[in-house]
Design an enzyme around this catalytic site. Structure first.
Site, PDB file in Angstrom:
ATOM      1  N   GLY A  29     -50.948 -51.841 -69.438  1.00  0.00           N
ATOM      2  CA  GLY A  29     -51.913 -52.063 -70.522  1.00  0.00           C
ATOM      3  C   GLY A  29     -51.397 -52.715 -71.873  1.00  0.00           C
ATOM      4  N   LEU A  31     -51.796 -55.323 -73.205  1.00  0.00           N
ATOM      5  CA  LEU A  31     -51.546 -56.537 -73.012  1.00  0.00           C
ATOM      6  C   LEU A  31     -51.267 -57.429 -74.160  1.00  0.00           C
ATOM      7  CD1 LEU A  31     -53.630 -57.258 -69.408  1.00  0.00           C
ATOM      8  CD2 LEU A  31     -51.448 -56.027 -69.943  1.00  0.00           C
ATOM      9  N   HIS A  35     -47.403 -60.650 -71.362  1.00  0.00           N
ATOM     10  CA  HIS A  35     -48.199 -60.159 -69.899  1.00  0.00           C
ATOM     11  C   HIS A  35     -48.944 -61.643 -69.561  1.00  0.00           C
ATOM     12  CE1 HIS A  35     -47.807 -56.154 -71.635  1.00  0.00           C
ATOM     13  NE2 HIS A  35     -47.410 -55.960 -70.674  1.00  0.00           N
ATOM     14  N   LYS A 149     -38.291 -60.075 -67.658  1.00  0.00           N
ATOM     15  CA  LYS A 149     -36.993 -59.685 -67.716  1.00  0.00           C
ATOM     16  C   LYS A 149     -36.522 -58.963 -68.584  1.00  0.00           C
ATOM     17  CE  LYS A 149     -34.878 -63.502 -65.000  1.00  0.00           C
ATOM     18  NZ  LYS A 149     -33.947 -64.694 -65.372  1.00  0.00           N
ATOM     19  N   ASP A 151     -37.649 -55.804 -69.297  1.00  0.00           N
ATOM     20  CA  ASP A 151     -36.997 -54.718 -68.557  1.00  0.00           C
ATOM     21  C   ASP A 151     -35.980 -55.354 -67.400  1.00  0.00           C
ATOM     22  OD1 ASP A 151     -38.835 -52.905 -69.909  1.00  0.00           O
ATOM     23  OD2 ASP A 151     -40.586 -54.411 -69.419  1.00  0.00           O
ATOM     24  N   GLN A 154     -35.356 -52.566 -65.105  1.00  0.00           N
ATOM     25  CA  GLN A 154     -36.378 -52.198 -64.097  1.00  0.00           C
ATOM     26  C   GLN A 154     -36.409 -53.305 -62.902  1.00  0.00           C
ATOM     27  OE1 GLN A 154     -40.319 -50.854 -65.353  1.00  0.00           O
ATOM     28  NE2 GLN A 154     -40.685 -53.002 -65.321  1.00  0.00           N
ATOM     29  N   SER A 186     -43.445 -57.030 -77.178  1.00  0.00           N
ATOM     30  CA  SER A 186     -43.606 -55.720 -76.441  1.00  0.00           C
ATOM     31  C   SER A 186     -44.748 -55.143 -76.876  1.00  0.00           C
ATOM     32  CB  SER A 186     -42.539 -54.988 -76.977  1.00  0.00           C
ATOM     33  OG  SER A 186     -42.556 -53.644 -76.580  1.00  0.00           O
TER      34      SER A 186
HETATM   35  O1  PAF Z   1     -42.834 -52.573 -66.937  1.00  0.00           O
HETATM   36  C1  PAF Z   1     -43.908 -51.839 -67.078  1.00  0.00           C
HETATM   37  O2  PAF Z   1     -45.107 -52.152 -67.610  1.00  0.00           O
HETATM   38  C2  PAF Z   1     -44.196 -50.674 -66.096  1.00  0.00           C
HETATM   39  O3  PAF Z   1     -42.831 -50.307 -66.064  1.00  0.00           O
HETATM   40  C3  PAF Z   1     -44.520 -50.977 -64.805  1.00  0.00           C
HETATM   41  C4  PAF Z   1     -43.888 -51.834 -64.004  1.00  0.00           C
HETATM   42  C5  PAF Z   1     -45.958 -51.485 -64.908  1.00  0.00           C
HETATM   43  C6  PAF Z   1     -44.825 -49.770 -63.949  1.00  0.00           C
HETATM   44  O4  PAF Z   1     -45.535 -48.965 -64.652  1.00  0.00           O
END
Ligand code: PAF
Length: 283
Positions: A29, A31, A35, A149, A151, A154, A186
């Site tokens: 969220g 956003l 996003h 990218k 993150d 991640q 962010s």
């Molecule tokens: O990158 C994010 O916003 C979060 O880590 C994710 C991938 C939605 C998991 O909660």
């Protein structure tokens, strides 16, 4: 666009599109344009006949710090507007109680890529990410999923999860979206003080200079030191890490011919910002 708040509602909305391309964009969220870029890419990938699913779920399990979770911005109405504008078909917005059983007892831990960078300073964070993303994959059963990218770690860990657990989903990494001044977008940026907001583009400037220096042959240690100098010169900034690592295994560079990653995490006051740049030697 349709919204599901429970797992049963989600399954019912997705039943008619099974067998088609289903592209998932998981989010927490709050956003923003970053996003929105992922959502538009998802729409393009799914095409007219496919289905775009966005999840909006502030996942408590991936927060190692209760204060950080409490301070995380939540803007559900705007999130829905952005999803609609970007052509999302289904938004999944569960509460933590819907998402997790109170006595859940399964964890999902990646043990190599998670030990460094953000994983070293945020214990349990990536286990929480893997758990929730795995659950979202099982619930949505997408053909594809898109992650930003910014993150980078991640994304690398989720790629490893998909590989090691044979999850039949194609992951796509989307380029970092930046403001005009270079600051990576962010959800945390809104919490910066005006002074820190003004200083935060230093991160990207320092990373870009470092990338050029590395390409031209500068030593990894010197490149990192230059970034650290720039950031420590800013009032109220505390560096978490500045590291130059192998872009795939995220550990120390052993072969300079391979792509590398320069990654930064720094606290601007109590707001933790991350950014990175992919590097190559010009040889
Ligand atoms: O990158 C994010 O916003 C979060 O880590 C994710 C991938 C939605 C998991 O909660």
């Amino acid at each position: 666009m349709q919204t599901a708040c429970t797992k049963d509602e989600l399954r019912a909305l997705l039943a008619p599109v099974r067998g088609k391309k289903i592209v998932l964009v998981p989010t927490m969220g709050a956003l923003h344009e970053g996003h929105a870029t992922l959502l538009r890419q998802a729409r393009a990938l799914a095409g007219d006949s496919g289905c775009v699913v966005a999840s909006v779920f502030l996942n408590p399990v991936q927060f190692d710090n209760a204060g950080d979770l409490a301070a995380y911005p939540q803007t559900p109405e705007t999130d829905l507007l952005i999803c609609r504008e970007c052509g999302v078909d289904v938004v999944f917005m569960p509460t933590p109680d819907v998402m997790y059983c109170g006595d859940r007892s399964i964890t999902l831990e990646e043990t190599h890529l998670s030990t460094v960078l953000c994983g070293a300073s945020r214990p349990g964070h990536f286990a929480g990410v893997c758990l929730v993303v795995n659950k979202l994959f099982n619930l949505v059963q997408p053909t594809d999923a898109i992650f930003g990218k910014k993150d980078y770690q991640q994304l690398a860990i989720l790629r490893r999860m998909v590989r090691d657990l044979d999850i039949p989903i194609t992951l796509h990494g989307a380029e970092i979206v930046r403001g005009e001044d270079g600051l990576a977008l962010s959800s945390r940026n809104v919490r910066l003080t005006p002074a820190h907001r003004a200083a935060a583009p230093t991160i990207h400037r320092a990373l870009s200079a470092a990338a050029a220096a590395y390409a031209a042959g500068a030593a990894a240690a010197d490149v990192c030191a230059a970034v650290r100098r720039e950031l420590t010169a800013i009032d109220g900034v505390k560096i978490d890490y500045v590291e130059l690592v192998d872009a795939e295994n995220l550990h120390a560079v052993t072969d300079e011919a391979r792509p590398a990653l320069l990654a930064v995490a720094a606290f601007f006051g109590d707001v933790r910002l991350i950014d990175n740049t992919e590097l190559r030697r010009n040889v």
